[in-house]
Design a protein around this motif. Structure first.
Motif, PDB file in Angstrom:
ATOM      1  N   ALA A 177       0.784  -1.220   0.177  1.00  0.00           N
ATOM      2  CA  ALA A 177       0.150  -0.106   0.008  1.00  0.00           C
ATOM      3  C   ALA A 177       0.797   1.299   0.078  1.00  0.00           C
ATOM      4  N   PRO A 178       1.849   1.487   1.015  1.00  0.00           N
ATOM      5  CA  PRO A 178       2.648   2.597   0.826  1.00  0.00           C
ATOM      6  C   PRO A 178       3.425   2.716  -0.332  1.00  0.00           C
ATOM      7  N   LEU A 179       3.809   1.766  -1.064  1.00  0.00           N
ATOM      8  CA  LEU A 179       4.451   1.953  -2.607  1.00  0.00           C
ATOM      9  C   LEU A 179       3.603   2.278  -3.437  1.00  0.00           C
ATOM     10  N   ILE A 180       2.363   1.933  -3.535  1.00  0.00           N
ATOM     11  CA  ILE A 180       1.459   2.552  -4.402  1.00  0.00           C
ATOM     12  C   ILE A 180       1.044   4.163  -4.211  1.00  0.00           C
ATOM     13  N   ASP A 181       1.070   4.240  -2.672  1.00  0.00           N
ATOM     14  CA  ASP A 181       0.683   5.633  -2.275  1.00  0.00           C
ATOM     15  C   ASP A 181       1.846   6.542  -2.676  1.00  0.00           C
ATOM     16  N   SER A 182       2.957   5.982  -2.913  1.00  0.00           N
ATOM     17  CA  SER A 182       4.183   6.798  -3.043  1.00  0.00           C
ATOM     18  C   SER A 182       4.293   7.331  -4.307  1.00  0.00           C
ATOM     19  N   PHE A 183       3.590   6.820  -5.514  1.00  0.00           N
ATOM     20  CA  PHE A 183       3.704   6.915  -6.885  1.00  0.00           C
ATOM     21  C   PHE A 183       3.649   8.469  -7.329  1.00  0.00           C
ATOM     22  N   ASP A 184       2.675   9.001  -6.675  1.00  0.00           N
ATOM     23  CA  ASP A 184       2.261  10.284  -7.139  1.00  0.00           C
ATOM     24  C   ASP A 184       3.715  11.218  -6.735  1.00  0.00           C
ATOM     25  N   TYR A 185       3.899  11.012  -5.522  1.00  0.00           N
ATOM     26  CA  TYR A 185       5.310  11.768  -4.840  1.00  0.00           C
ATOM     27  C   TYR A 185       6.355  11.562  -5.659  1.00  0.00           C
ATOM     28  N   GLY A 186       6.532  10.013  -6.157  1.00  0.00           N
ATOM     29  CA  GLY A 186       7.785   9.601  -6.835  1.00  0.00           C
ATOM     30  C   GLY A 186       7.542  10.421  -8.250  1.00  0.00           C
ATOM     31  N   ASN A 187       6.642  10.501  -8.902  1.00  0.00           N
ATOM     32  CA  ASN A 187       6.252  10.917 -10.085  1.00  0.00           C
ATOM     33  C   ASN A 187       6.359  12.448 -10.186  1.00  0.00           C
ATOM     34  N   ALA A 188       6.087  13.009  -9.078  1.00  0.00           N
ATOM     35  CA  ALA A 188       6.664  14.498  -8.857  1.00  0.00           C
ATOM     36  C   ALA A 188       8.043  14.643  -9.010  1.00  0.00           C
ATOM     37  N   LEU A 189       8.687  13.854  -8.000  1.00  0.00           N
ATOM     38  CA  LEU A 189      10.065  13.998  -8.216  1.00  0.00           C
ATOM     39  C   LEU A 189      10.758  13.979  -9.313  1.00  0.00           C
ATOM     40  N   LYS A 190      10.080  13.085 -10.141  1.00  0.00           N
ATOM     41  CA  LYS A 190      10.795  12.881 -11.628  1.00  0.00           C
ATOM     42  C   LYS A 190      10.380  13.734 -12.566  1.00  0.00           C
ATOM     43  N   GLU A 191       9.359  14.226 -12.605  1.00  0.00           N
ATOM     44  CA  GLU A 191       8.805  15.042 -13.613  1.00  0.00           C
ATOM     45  C   GLU A 191       8.927  16.519 -12.976  1.00  0.00           C
ATOM     46  N   GLY A 192       9.071  16.833 -11.686  1.00  0.00           N
ATOM     47  CA  GLY A 192       8.607  18.283 -11.175  1.00  0.00           C
ATOM     48  C   GLY A 192       7.059  18.221 -10.611  1.00  0.00           C
ATOM     49  N   VAL A 193       7.162  18.982  -9.386  1.00  0.00           N
ATOM     50  CA  VAL A 193       5.850  19.048  -8.664  1.00  0.00           C
ATOM     51  C   VAL A 193       5.354  20.266  -9.379  1.00  0.00           C
ATOM     52  N   PRO A 194       4.066  19.950 -10.162  1.00  0.00           N
ATOM     53  CA  PRO A 194       3.230  20.959 -10.576  1.00  0.00           C
ATOM     54  C   PRO A 194       2.632  21.947  -9.623  1.00  0.00           C
TER      55      PRO A 194
END
Length: 455
Positions: free
Chosen positions: A208-225
């Motif tokens: 569950a926390p791995l799934i929940d971390s995706f939004d944060y991880g994607n933001a780290l990768k692409e930049g937080v909008p």
């Protein structure tokens, strides 16, 4: 032997450094016979007799014509990136020289590598798993401290180790249930159903926390909008310019100057942010401005963080009405601008609304507090060191979680072992597809085709 394994017998070559004129260029060569091939166009030490991890000076030539003076690095199987015999030729960065050396190699029997083929061979030869292979591309693309740290953690196997632990526990129970099926007529039970239920629930809690971390991880990768929203002329463009420290957006006293979405990035304390300056939201009959306002609303919905900027109690109340347009998962920052012009009103409004951040974009006041708050908002999303940044991983984790839920449903309704085994196998399949334990040539081609040539 499949097609991928056949291709691994071939010598491949490619430019590993960016194309264009530079001081030095590196050409990579890998595969069975690669050292002998380079040796056939090299004048200097006999490379076939050289020790692994040694560098040799000499010349590349064709016939009697010298192409360039080079340094040649030797990496012998299995002590190379690809776990094959590999050579790296460091030559001068002339496009002509690079073309001539690659042409010579092709004439000797090599072929130009496909995108990501060196990393694909490293994966196929057991250098690392698929998660780590994909992390290579993320590491190359990392443009902030946070994205670099995340990619490096995955390259070192942090995510893989977590998945491997989950998978090994599940394999143990799967084998016991499969054993039960072999003794189906004797009505024996090797896998305790209560123990299995506890295991499945613990696996779900870990995933569950791995799934929940995706939004944060994607933001780290692409930049937080981050969308800057507010009424016309409250200083949105001035704030963007102040944050970027450049005149990115046009600033005038005329309301409605910004008619389109303006976007740029900045790195704050190792985190990349994508700031979006939007058209002021108001009622208007101007067609172009209306289109800009609609785009502002769309940008507001796509943003992870929304800065509601205002310069008075009136514009503060206008922004309050806009909150209803947002989904509930948005982080909202209330920021009052132009405090150098109305300090008394600002302090009064903040006394009633402590969450307000006071700034003057024009005078560069309060920006440190604003940027520190932005960083805090992002960092609080990080639940642990293992962060999912890859959409493919995220999708398979969701499918794993669904399959595990089916196992729990089956246990609750008392289904037979063959149905339990089927759902457990499906869970194992999805976990295996993440790390490459279960893999197809089509999947590999899809993943590595996105890499740059030479990597």
């Amino acid at each position: 032997m499949n097609l991928t394994q056949i291709h691994q017998q071939e010598v491949i070559c490619a430019l590993a450094t960016p194309s264009g004129v530079g001081a030095i260029a590196i050409i990579r060569v890998s595969g069975l016979g690669s050292i002998a091939m380079v040796n056939s166009i090299f004048k200097g030490k006999n490379l076939e007799r050289a020790e692994s991890h040694t560098v040799h000076f000499g010349t590349i030539y064709t016939g009697d014509q010298i192409i360039d003076e080079v340094l040649v690095s030797i990496f012998k199987v299995p002590r190379s990136f690809t776990k094959e015999d590999s050579v790296e030729i460091s030559c001068h960065g002339s496009d002509y020289i690079i073309r001539q050396i690659l042409k010579l190699l092709v004439q000797k029997g090599a072929r130009i590598a496909k995108p990501g083929e060196f990393t694909q061979r490293a994966f196929m030869n057991g250098q690392f798993d698929l998660v780590q292979a994909e992390a290579v591309a993320d590491l190359i693309a990392a443009d902030s401290e946070a994205s670099h740290k995340t990619a490096l953690n995955q390259l070192r196997g942090g995510f893989s180790k977590k998945l491997s632990g989950l998978r090994s526990e599940l394999i143990h129970f799967a084998s016991l249930i499969e054993l039960e099926l072999d003794f189906g007529e004797e009505d024996v039970e090797f896998a305790g159903r209560e123990d299995l239920r506890i295991l499945i629930e613990s696996l779900q809690e870990a995933i569950a926390p791995l799934i929940d971390s995706f939004d944060y991880g994607n933001a780290l990768k692409e930049g937080v909008p981050v969308a800057i929203i507010g009424s016309p002329n409250v200083g949105k463009s001035t704030l963007l310019n102040a944050l970027l420290n450049e005149e990115k957006a046009i600033v005038t006293s005329v309301a409605g100057t910004t008619r389109d979405v303006i976007e740029d990035t900045i790195v704050l304390e190792g985190l990349k942010f994508r700031f979006i300056d939007t058209a002021g939201i108001r009622e208007t009959t101007d067609l172009v401005e209306s289109i800009g306002i609609e785009r502002s609303k769309a940008a507001m919905e796509k943003a992870d963080i929304v800065i509601f900027l205002f310069d008075s109690e009136e514009t503060f109340l206008e922004n309050r009405q806009l909150v209803s347009l947002l989904s509930s998962d948005k982080e909202i920052l209330w920021v009052m601008n132009k405090i150098d012009l109305n300090a008394e009103d600002a302090e009064k409004l903040k006394a009633d609304n402590p969450e307000i951040i006071l700034i003057s974009a024009q005078k560069q006041q309060g920006l440190t507090t604003l940027t520190a708050t932005l960083v805090t908002q992002v960092n609080k999303q990080a639940a642990n060191d293992t962060v999912v940044t890859n959409l493919r991983h995220y999708e398979h984790l969701l499918k794993t979680q669904d399959a595990l839920s089916d196992v729990l449903s089956g246990l609750a309704t008392g289904v037979t072992g063959d149905f339990l085994a089927q759902d457990i196998r499906l869970s194992l399949h999805h976990l295996g597809e993440i790390t490459g334990t279960i893999v197809t040539d089509d999947l590999l081609d899809n993943i590595f085709s996105k890499f740059c040539i030479g990597k």
